[in-house]
Write a protein that holds these residues in place. Structure first.
Motif, short mmCIF file in Angstrom:
data_model
loop_
_atom_site.label_atom_id
_atom_site.label_comp_id
_atom_site.label_asym_id
_atom_site.label_seq_id
_atom_site.Cartn_x
_atom_site.Cartn_y
_atom_site.Cartn_z
N MET A 1 0.84 -1.21 0.00
CA MET A 1 0.00 0.00 0.00
C MET A 1 0.88 1.26 0.00
O MET A 1 1.88 1.32 0.70
N VAL A 2 0.50 2.25 -0.79
CA VAL A 2 1.28 3.48 -0.87
C VAL A 2 1.00 4.32 0.38
O VAL A 2 -0.15 4.47 0.79
N LEU A 3 2.07 4.83 0.97
CA LEU A 3 1.89 5.65 2.17
C LEU A 3 1.61 7.10 1.79
O LEU A 3 2.24 7.64 0.88
N GLU A 4 0.69 7.71 2.54
CA GLU A 4 0.38 9.13 2.27
C GLU A 4 1.45 10.04 2.85
O GLU A 4 1.79 11.05 2.27
N ASN A 5 1.92 9.68 4.05
CA ASN A 5 2.86 10.55 4.76
C ASN A 5 4.17 9.78 4.92
O ASN A 5 4.24 8.83 5.70
N THR A 6 5.19 10.18 4.18
CA THR A 6 6.46 9.44 4.24
C THR A 6 7.55 10.23 4.96
O THR A 6 8.72 9.85 4.91
N SER A 7 7.17 11.32 5.66
CA SER A 7 8.22 12.17 6.24
C SER A 7 9.08 11.40 7.25
O SER A 7 10.30 11.57 7.29
N PHE A 8 8.47 10.52 8.03
CA PHE A 8 9.24 9.74 9.01
C PHE A 8 10.22 8.80 8.30
O PHE A 8 11.41 8.75 8.63
N LEU A 9 9.74 8.07 7.29
CA LEU A 9 10.62 7.13 6.58
C LEU A 9 11.70 7.86 5.79
O LEU A 9 12.84 7.40 5.71
N ASP A 10 11.34 9.01 5.21
CA ASP A 10 12.34 9.80 4.49
C ASP A 10 13.48 10.18 5.44
O ASP A 10 14.65 10.03 5.10
N ALA A 11 13.11 10.66 6.61
CA ALA A 11 14.14 11.06 7.58
C ALA A 11 14.98 9.85 8.01
O ALA A 11 16.21 9.93 8.11
N ARG A 13 15.80 7.44 6.26
CA ARG A 13 16.71 7.15 5.14
C ARG A 13 17.69 8.28 4.87
O ARG A 13 18.38 8.28 3.86
N GLY A 14 17.68 9.30 5.74
CA GLY A 14 18.69 10.35 5.62
C GLY A 14 18.29 11.51 4.73
O GLY A 14 19.12 12.36 4.43
N ARG A 15 17.03 11.54 4.31
CA ARG A 15 16.58 12.71 3.54
C ARG A 15 15.83 13.64 4.49
O ARG A 15 15.14 13.18 5.40
N ARG A 16 15.96 14.95 4.25
CA ARG A 16 15.26 15.91 5.10
C ARG A 16 13.92 16.26 4.51
O ARG A 16 13.85 16.93 3.49
N PRO A 17 12.83 15.81 5.12
CA PRO A 17 11.51 16.15 4.58
C PRO A 17 11.19 17.63 4.80
O PRO A 17 11.89 18.31 5.56
N ALA A 18 10.14 18.12 4.14
CA ALA A 18 9.78 19.54 4.24
C ALA A 18 9.55 19.96 5.69
O ALA A 18 9.92 21.05 6.10
N ARG A 19 8.91 19.10 6.47
CA ARG A 19 8.78 19.42 7.90
C ARG A 19 9.26 18.23 8.73
O ARG A 19 9.14 17.08 8.31
N THR A 20 9.83 18.57 9.89
CA THR A 20 10.43 17.53 10.74
C THR A 20 9.35 16.57 11.23
O THR A 20 8.35 17.02 11.81
N PRO A 21 9.54 15.26 11.01
CA PRO A 21 8.53 14.31 11.51
C PRO A 21 8.61 14.16 13.03
O PRO A 21 9.67 14.33 13.62
N ILE A 22 7.49 13.82 13.62
CA ILE A 22 7.44 13.60 15.08
C ILE A 22 6.56 12.41 15.40
O ILE A 22 5.52 12.20 14.78
#
Ligand code: 1CP
Length: 342
Positions: A1-11, A13-22
């Protein structure tokens, strides 16, 4: 299933998402009235063994707080079901017959958690269905040392006399138990990934009681085996050691994707210790949430500012959220982190 919010997984993996995940350690639990409502009807153990209820509780903080990741509702000690060891939660865990003698060790069963704790894997599947791709799901286990410590001490401890006694007096037996525990936990984490978790966190809540030299000699080789195993599973791994910031450099050496930082060290110092090419998670003192809103905002911004020195930063508390926290303050923290633009 495609995730809507990937900010946590992006971080992760070492990528900086647009806003810091919490997300917050222990975000599903006793500070939430909707959790207490469910617990007024079922015991903690029944809850962990009922996948649909686990999913409901796992989603409670996602709905109420808007966090960027869910953590599976379970406990690090349910894995004892694969070892033939009974644990009660009153609500703190207690083992009726701690493992202290050679006869106790001989009685231990080293089962397969994928079968013996199959209800956890059913809970993972139920959580994934209920989340429907909104945010990633974090699976977890206790680290070998923390899990073995509970087995030997029988409950929370101040002095760790039994586990340290074993470690110092019978190092061969200690290592044998750590090695067996590590294999069991590797299988368990593999089962969680097969069932669908998107990331894993290993909680070494008790390793902070060790001197750095003893962590290196008695714990690090087993953690290395665990981390190497998880690397082959294809999901990011967070390693969280609590209560001893002088172990940060060693925990970074393990090469996990994310290094958890507790609140006993300034985040900027922690990043300097582990290196600015690494991803860190942390580290607001959970009790700050018991303070006034202006303090929460100020301290959260301090942590966010410090986190900019790392390759990527996942905002979290430095340990589990207190049961005395007002959920409104937890929500405020999430909004401050999401609204931050430095
Ligand atoms: O009465 C109740 O409802 C039981 C309270 C409770 C809860 C809500 C316990 C007993 N465990 C949990 C859930 C839990 N435990 C989660 C759920 C997911 C989430 O984070 O929201 C997780 C990840 C844990 C992990 C856990 N259990 C740890 C590692 C993290 C940490 O806090 O350091 C440890 C040490 C435990 C043991 C444990 N289980 C329960 C309690 C009260 C404790 C701590 C006791 C002690 O410190 O000795």
């Amino acid at each position: 299933m495609v995730l809507e919010n990937t900010s946590f997984l992006d971080a992760c993996r070492g990528r900086r998402p647009a806003r810091t995940p919490i997300w917050m350690m222990r975000q599903a639990g006793r500070y939430l009235p909707e959790y207490r409502e469910i617990r007024s009807k079922v015991s903690f153990l029944e809850l962990t063994k009922t996948p649909e209820l686990c999913a409901e509780v796992t989603l409670q903080p996602v709905d109420r707080l808007d966090v960027d990741a869910a953590i599976l509702f379970s406990d690090i000690l349910v894995v004892f079901d694969a070892m033939g060891v009974d644990v009660e939660f009153n609500p703190a865990p207690e083992i009726a017959r701690p493992v202290r003698t050679a006869a106790d060790v001989a009685r231990l069963r080293w089962g397969d958690p994928r079968e013996d704790v199959g209800y956890v894997l059913d809970a993972v599947r139920a959580c994934k269905r209920a989340l429907a791709g909104r945010v990633p799901l974090i699976g977890f286990c206790g680290a070998p040392f923390t899990t073995l410590s509970y087995l030997v001490e029988g409950k929370g401890s101040r002095e760790y006399q039994h586990i340290k006694g074993l470690m110092f007096s019978e190092p061969a037996l200690f290592h044998q138990l750590m090695a067996s525990m590590t294999e069991l936990l590797c299988t368990y984490l593999g089962g969680q990934v097969e069932a669908g978790v998107d990331a894993l966190q290993v909680f070494d809540s008790w390793a902070g009681a060790l001197a750095p030299v003893d962590y290196r000699e008695h714990v690090l080789p087993h953690m290395r085996r665990l981390v190497d195993h998880v690397r082959g599973l294809g999901v990011p791994l967070i390693v969280f050691v609590r209560g001893n910031a002088s172990l940060l450099r060693q925990s970074a050496e393990l090469g996990a994707d994310v290094i958890g930082v507790d609140w006993t060290i300034e985040l900027e110092r922690a990043i300097a210790e582990v290196g600015s090419t690494r991803v860190v998670q942390g580290n607001l003192d959970p009790q700050i949430l018991l303070g006034p809103e202006a303090l929460i905002e100020r301290r959260a911004r301090d942590v966010l500012d410090a986190g900019r020195a790392a390759r990527a930063h996942i905002f979290n508390l430095g340990h589990g959220i207190s049961r005395f926290t007002d959920p409104g303050k937890a929500r405020l923290l999430v909004d401050v982190v999401h609204g931050y633009s430095g």
